[in-house]
Motif scaffolding. Structure first.
Motif, PDB file in Angstrom:
ATOM      1  N   GLY A  20       0.673  -1.122  -0.042  1.00  0.00           N
ATOM      2  CA  GLY A  20      -0.090   0.236   0.131  1.00  0.00           C
ATOM      3  C   GLY A  20       0.510   1.294   0.017  1.00  0.00           C
ATOM      4  O   GLY A  20       0.254   2.512  -0.131  1.00  0.00           O
ATOM      5  N   MET A  21       1.992   0.956  -0.551  1.00  0.00           N
ATOM      6  CA  MET A  21       2.936   2.394  -0.624  1.00  0.00           C
ATOM      7  C   MET A  21       2.450   2.977  -1.194  1.00  0.00           C
ATOM      8  O   MET A  21       2.589   4.224  -1.186  1.00  0.00           O
ATOM      9  CB  MET A  21       4.598   2.576  -0.238  1.00  0.00           C
ATOM     10  CG  MET A  21       4.495   1.449   1.185  1.00  0.00           C
ATOM     11  SD  MET A  21       6.974   1.201   1.097  1.00  0.00           S
ATOM     12  CE  MET A  21       7.531   2.675   1.709  1.00  0.00           C
ATOM     13  N   GLU A  22       2.552   3.141  -2.511  1.00  0.00           N
ATOM     14  CA  GLU A  22       1.799   4.018  -3.100  1.00  0.00           C
ATOM     15  C   GLU A  22       0.409   4.273  -3.192  1.00  0.00           C
ATOM     16  O   GLU A  22       0.138   5.265  -3.799  1.00  0.00           O
ATOM     17  CB  GLU A  22       1.628   3.205  -4.752  1.00  0.00           C
ATOM     18  CG  GLU A  22       0.391   2.343  -4.293  1.00  0.00           C
ATOM     19  CD  GLU A  22       0.934   0.642  -4.309  1.00  0.00           C
ATOM     20  OE1 GLU A  22      -0.519  -0.276  -3.726  1.00  0.00           O
ATOM     21  OE2 GLU A  22       1.715   0.881  -3.499  1.00  0.00           O
ATOM     22  N   ASP A  23      -0.141   4.152  -1.929  1.00  0.00           N
ATOM     23  CA  ASP A  23      -1.296   4.643  -1.641  1.00  0.00           C
ATOM     24  C   ASP A  23      -1.390   5.373  -0.899  1.00  0.00           C
ATOM     25  O   ASP A  23      -2.504   6.703  -1.159  1.00  0.00           O
ATOM     26  CB  ASP A  23      -3.114   3.374  -1.145  1.00  0.00           C
ATOM     27  CG  ASP A  23      -3.046   2.306  -2.102  1.00  0.00           C
ATOM     28  OD1 ASP A  23      -2.924   2.121  -3.143  1.00  0.00           O
ATOM     29  OD2 ASP A  23      -2.775   1.078  -1.601  1.00  0.00           O
ATOM     30  N   PHE A  24      -0.987   6.158   0.146  1.00  0.00           N
ATOM     31  CA  PHE A  24      -0.654   6.747   1.309  1.00  0.00           C
ATOM     32  C   PHE A  24      -0.208   8.344   0.485  1.00  0.00           C
ATOM     33  O   PHE A  24       0.706   8.558  -0.883  1.00  0.00           O
ATOM     34  CB  PHE A  24       0.962   6.878   1.813  1.00  0.00           C
ATOM     35  CG  PHE A  24       1.578   7.665   2.495  1.00  0.00           C
ATOM     36  CD1 PHE A  24       0.198   7.916   3.852  1.00  0.00           C
ATOM     37  CD2 PHE A  24       2.477   8.331   2.555  1.00  0.00           C
ATOM     38  CE1 PHE A  24       0.866   9.565   4.652  1.00  0.00           C
ATOM     39  CE2 PHE A  24       2.585   9.456   3.974  1.00  0.00           C
ATOM     40  CZ  PHE A  24       1.425   9.672   4.347  1.00  0.00           C
ATOM     41  N   ALA A  25      -1.390   9.141   0.569  1.00  0.00           N
ATOM     42  CA  ALA A  25      -1.418  10.305   0.299  1.00  0.00           C
ATOM     43  C   ALA A  25      -1.056  11.820   0.612  1.00  0.00           C
ATOM     44  O   ALA A  25      -0.680  12.103   0.206  1.00  0.00           O
ATOM     45  CB  ALA A  25      -3.304  10.741  -0.117  1.00  0.00           C
ATOM     46  N   THR A  34       5.389  -6.606  18.575  1.00  0.00           N
ATOM     47  CA  THR A  34       4.090  -7.203  18.629  1.00  0.00           C
ATOM     48  C   THR A  34       3.223  -6.946  18.005  1.00  0.00           C
ATOM     49  O   THR A  34       2.734  -7.737  17.800  1.00  0.00           O
ATOM     50  CB  THR A  34       3.897  -7.358  20.219  1.00  0.00           C
ATOM     51  OG1 THR A  34       4.025  -6.205  20.359  1.00  0.00           O
ATOM     52  CG2 THR A  34       5.201  -8.655  20.403  1.00  0.00           C
ATOM     53  N   HIS A  35       3.323  -5.868  17.400  1.00  0.00           N
ATOM     54  CA  HIS A  35       1.469  -5.108  16.632  1.00  0.00           C
ATOM     55  C   HIS A  35       2.730  -4.448  15.260  1.00  0.00           C
ATOM     56  O   HIS A  35       3.043  -3.230  14.969  1.00  0.00           O
ATOM     57  CB  HIS A  35       1.702  -3.878  17.133  1.00  0.00           C
ATOM     58  CG  HIS A  35       1.029  -4.270  18.392  1.00  0.00           C
ATOM     59  ND1 HIS A  35       1.126  -4.785  19.524  1.00  0.00           N
ATOM     60  CD2 HIS A  35      -0.531  -5.079  18.498  1.00  0.00           C
ATOM     61  CE1 HIS A  35       0.931  -5.486  20.237  1.00  0.00           C
ATOM     62  NE2 HIS A  35      -0.449  -5.077  19.613  1.00  0.00           N
ATOM     63  N   PRO A  36       3.217  -5.133  14.662  1.00  0.00           N
ATOM     64  CA  PRO A  36       4.266  -5.293  13.323  1.00  0.00           C
ATOM     65  C   PRO A  36       3.241  -4.167  11.980  1.00  0.00           C
ATOM     66  O   PRO A  36       1.861  -4.133  12.238  1.00  0.00           O
ATOM     67  CB  PRO A  36       4.098  -6.266  12.537  1.00  0.00           C
ATOM     68  CG  PRO A  36       3.967  -6.849  12.709  1.00  0.00           C
ATOM     69  CD  PRO A  36       3.065  -6.819  14.616  1.00  0.00           C
ATOM     70  N   VAL A  37       4.306  -3.075  11.725  1.00  0.00           N
ATOM     71  CA  VAL A  37       3.635  -2.030  10.403  1.00  0.00           C
ATOM     72  C   VAL A  37       3.055  -3.152   9.676  1.00  0.00           C
ATOM     73  O   VAL A  37       4.048  -3.784   8.656  1.00  0.00           O
ATOM     74  CB  VAL A  37       4.001  -1.238   9.963  1.00  0.00           C
ATOM     75  CG1 VAL A  37       3.432  -0.747   8.403  1.00  0.00           C
ATOM     76  CG2 VAL A  37       4.746  -0.019  10.912  1.00  0.00           C
ATOM     77  N   GLU A  38       1.265  -3.240   8.750  1.00  0.00           N
ATOM     78  CA  GLU A  38       1.109  -4.582   7.976  1.00  0.00           C
ATOM     79  C   GLU A  38       1.038  -4.030   6.838  1.00  0.00           C
ATOM     80  O   GLU A  38       1.074  -3.995   5.467  1.00  0.00           O
ATOM     81  CB  GLU A  38      -0.656  -4.945   9.139  1.00  0.00           C
ATOM     82  CG  GLU A  38      -0.225  -5.498  10.084  1.00  0.00           C
ATOM     83  CD  GLU A  38      -1.662  -5.342  10.363  1.00  0.00           C
ATOM     84  OE1 GLU A  38      -2.843  -5.256   9.794  1.00  0.00           O
ATOM     85  OE2 GLU A  38      -2.051  -5.820  11.728  1.00  0.00           O
ATOM     86  N   ARG A  39       0.535  -2.286   6.601  1.00  0.00           N
ATOM     87  CA  ARG A  39       0.611  -1.615   5.291  1.00  0.00           C
ATOM     88  C   ARG A  39       0.607  -0.244   5.402  1.00  0.00           C
ATOM     89  O   ARG A  39       0.043   0.400   6.741  1.00  0.00           O
ATOM     90  CB  ARG A  39      -0.691  -2.287   4.311  1.00  0.00           C
ATOM     91  CG  ARG A  39      -2.227  -2.170   4.867  1.00  0.00           C
ATOM     92  CD  ARG A  39      -3.141  -3.022   4.332  1.00  0.00           C
ATOM     93  NE  ARG A  39      -2.874  -1.690   3.659  1.00  0.00           N
ATOM     94  CZ  ARG A  39      -3.076  -1.959   2.042  1.00  0.00           C
ATOM     95  NH1 ARG A  39      -2.857  -3.172   1.241  1.00  0.00           N
ATOM     96  NH2 ARG A  39      -3.319  -1.389   0.640  1.00  0.00           N
ATOM     97  N   PHE A  40       0.423   0.432   4.750  1.00  0.00           N
ATOM     98  CA  PHE A  40       0.287   1.692   3.939  1.00  0.00           C
ATOM     99  C   PHE A  40      -1.428   2.147   3.578  1.00  0.00           C
ATOM    100  O   PHE A  40      -1.882   0.834   3.425  1.00  0.00           O
ATOM    101  CB  PHE A  40       0.749   2.445   3.090  1.00  0.00           C
ATOM    102  CG  PHE A  40       2.247   2.786   4.111  1.00  0.00           C
ATOM    103  CD1 PHE A  40       2.814   1.904   4.350  1.00  0.00           C
ATOM    104  CD2 PHE A  40       2.958   3.716   3.249  1.00  0.00           C
ATOM    105  CE1 PHE A  40       3.804   2.156   5.632  1.00  0.00           C
ATOM    106  CE2 PHE A  40       4.515   4.064   4.560  1.00  0.00           C
ATOM    107  CZ  PHE A  40       4.620   3.524   5.198  1.00  0.00           C
ATOM    108  N   THR A  41      -1.972   3.262   4.479  1.00  0.00           N
ATOM    109  CA  THR A  41      -3.115   3.368   4.024  1.00  0.00           C
ATOM    110  C   THR A  41      -3.117   4.766   3.583  1.00  0.00           C
ATOM    111  O   THR A  41      -2.335   5.278   3.226  1.00  0.00           O
ATOM    112  CB  THR A  41      -4.203   3.304   5.164  1.00  0.00           C
ATOM    113  OG1 THR A  41      -3.390   4.512   6.329  1.00  0.00           O
ATOM    114  CG2 THR A  41      -3.958   2.047   5.537  1.00  0.00           C
ATOM    115  N   GLU A  42      -4.430   5.083   2.418  1.00  0.00           N
ATOM    116  CA  GLU A  42      -4.026   6.733   1.634  1.00  0.00           C
ATOM    117  C   GLU A  42      -4.187   7.414   2.799  1.00  0.00           C
ATOM    118  O   GLU A  42      -3.365   8.515   2.420  1.00  0.00           O
ATOM    119  CB  GLU A  42      -6.050   6.390   0.897  1.00  0.00           C
ATOM    120  CG  GLU A  42      -5.874   7.727   0.435  1.00  0.00           C
ATOM    121  CD  GLU A  42      -6.982   8.221  -0.352  1.00  0.00           C
ATOM    122  OE1 GLU A  42      -7.136   9.112  -0.757  1.00  0.00           O
ATOM    123  OE2 GLU A  42      -7.794   7.343  -0.098  1.00  0.00           O
TER     124      GLU A  42
END
Length: 566
Positions: free
Chosen positions: A176-181, A373-381
């Motif tokens: 999702g890196m490309e989704d981050f605005a 324990t709570h890893p970064v899963e994805r980028f969002t917009e």
């Protein structure tokens, strides 16, 4: 060099940081034809690229400077105990001006490949134009006017890799890196025009040295700061401050003694190394020593006793003392525990020097998240998701480190005799003295893997390597020799020495970039020489005096020639 084997240059140097600049100066002074290539548009190396907020040297400025020229030492004044990046870059530019170095440097030029020709005994250097974002050229000259050597090939008798140990960024890919605005920034390639974070919501991923310095610098100005920490780090206070005129004058009077002490020390700067093991002292004596070291600050903390890096119990005493200091500085006990390293020995990962890092977590808008324990899963917009929770932010900062020590070398397509260097080092670097690798003649490295390099004051290590290389090439020229290479059996022995020294210590127990543990798929091998700068210098000088033990030489006809010490 020999007139029978002509080349465009006697020596090509890759990199115009502190190593490349000094190597250029020494070789040019000795009468060699030299050319330097660098992808940047100005000198400075890592201090050119790393412009993130709070970037600062972690060794005191007076030690992290050149010693080769007395007039240079006397004319330059450091403003702070630990200089910030702009001042270090200004120093590099001053050195380039003073010694007129830029006329032999091709900026904006990336070295893509090095090919050894066994017939002519020369290196072909392949270059391409390099494009950097937001960079500035040499003072007073637009970037487009800076000479470069992109898209060409050159021949050289020797190549010196002054590529730096921390110069190839590790850039993880998140879904999702490309989704981050919002705005995505890397500490390893911070926009040279800066980023205004005032009143903005910011997420920082990574709490190594770059992350710690960035977080400390930006915390006050942000509206919200979300920090994602995978592994907490030991950070020793810098006690940074402005130097007084009296202190600067005293340093200039004492430079000869300061430099001698640096060269005689294990870390390449005077740390007042302990001379006895911790186990020889009472609890009260240990506490007094650690109190004194903590009050002085800096990386010498781990040198308090001789057994800190070999005895787990002694190491734990220093580690627990450091954790006590974290608990004293962080108001929330649970947060203090999350910031306290417990999974590796102290100093088995690069320790950090901080200027108020732990205190930022007392600010109500700064939040720490355990990415283990709570890893970064994805980028969002609108930000990122970690541990199933969404965080809305305006800026994401990736402080994710470097492909250390080998990355800057193996990213160049280096081939000799049908073998690529990247293939040879697939299971870890193999060098002789950290200066050469067998099978690749006339290719030398400054502060390369299996030299002390990153475990030391880099300026001391750089000057020693550059001076040694200059002596080597001068000796070869005097004796009509055009080829030098490491003997395979000497390389095998040196690799084993490195493994044995590291294995006898606690160093490999940390999943650190010393081991390549931060790079997915990179084989874990402890890369620097862990025996100390002073030990290493003694060994190299001893091998050199012993008729350049471990090296073999030849003239332009290919005939091997023994080289006896002068």
């Amino acid at each position: 060099m020999s007139t029978d084997c002509s080349t465009d240059y006697d020596v090509v140097i890759v990199g115009a940081g502190f190593a490349g600049m000094y190597q250029l100066h020494r070789l040019r002074e000795a009468g060699f034809r030299v050319r330097v290539f660098d992808a940047a548009t100005e000198v400075g190396g890592t201090w050119y690229w790393n412009r993130y907020p709070g970037a600062r040297v972690d060794i005191e400025s007076t030690h992290y400077s050149y010693s080769f020229d007395e007039e240079l030492q006397q004319e330059w004044d450091w403003s702070e105990r630990y200089a910030a990046q702009p001042e270090i870059l200004a120093y590099a530019r001053h050195v380039a001006d003073r010694f007129d170095l830029r006329r032999d440097i091709a900026f904006s030029t990336r070295v893509e490949g090095l090919d050894w020709d066994e017939t002519t005994q020369t290196w072909t250097v392949r270059t391409s134009p390099a494009t950097a974002q937001g960079v500035q050229g040499a003072p007073g000259a637009p970037a487009e006017e800076i000479p470069h050597g992109g898209g060409q090939t050159w021949t050289a008798r020797f190549v010196v890799l002054a590529t730096g140990c921390l110069s190839v960024p590790q850039r993880p890919q998140f879904p999702g890196m490309e989704d981050f605005a919002g705005e995505l920034c890397y500490t390893s390639d911070w926009p040279h025009d800066g980023v205004d974070l005032t009143g903005r919501r910011v997420a920082v991923i990574g709490t190594g040295s770059s992350g710690i310095q960035t977080i400390t610098a930006i915390a006050e100005q942000t509206a919200a700061l979300e920090v994602f920490q995978r592994t907490p780090n030991f950070a020793i206070p810098a006690h940074n401050r402005t130097l007084t005129d009296e202190e600067r004058a005293a340093v200039k009077r004492d430079y000869a003694q300061i430099r001698a002490a640096d060269r005689a020390s294990g870390l390449g700067f005077a740390t007042y190394d302990g001379t006895t093991p911790l186990t020889d002292h009472s609890a009260e004596e240990v506490e007094r020593e650690l109190d004194a070291r903590w009050a002085r600050g800096g990386l010498g903390y781990s040198r308090a006793f001789t057994d800190v890096m070999t005895n787990a119990e002694s190491n734990e005493v220093l580690a627990e003392y450091a954790r006590e200091q974290i608990r004293a500085r962080v108001d929330d006990p649970e947060l203090a525990e999350l910031l306290s390293p417990r999974s590796y020995p102290l100093a088995s990962k690069r320790m950090c020097v901080d200027t108020g890092y732990f205190e930022v977590y007392n600010l109500p808008h700064v939040h720490l998240h355990d990415a283990s324990t709570h890893p970064v899963e994805r980028f969002t917009e609108t930000g990122l998701r970690a541990g199933g929770e969404d965080f809305e932010v305006d800026v994401i900062v990736l402080a994710t480190g470097f492909d250390a020590m080998t990355g800057a070398i193996t990213q160049i397509d280096i081939t000799a005799g049908g073998l690529s260097l990247a293939q040879k080092w697939e299971h870890g670097p193999r060098t002789y003295l950290g200066l050469m690798t067998a099978g690749f003649p006339n290719l030398l490295t400054v502060t390369g893997p299996q030299s002390p390099s990153v475990l030391t004051n880099m300026l001391v290590s750089i000057e020693f390597h550059v001076d040694w290389i200059t002596r080597l090439l001068t000796t070869m020229r005097e004796r009509g020799l055009t080829r030098v290479e490491a003997r395979p059996e000497a390389e095998d022995d040196w690799v084993q020495v490195n493994n044995d020294i590291a294995g006898a210590s606690l160093m490999p127990q940390g999943a650190s970039w010393y081991m390549g543990a931060n790079i997915p798929g990179k084989e874990r091998v402890f890369m620097p020489f862990a025996g100390g700068s002073h030990t290493y210098i003694g060994l190299v000088e001893g091998f050199t005096a012993a008729n350049h033990h471990g090296f073999r030489f030849a003239d332009c006809s290919g005939e091997q020639v023994p080289v006896r010490a002068a």
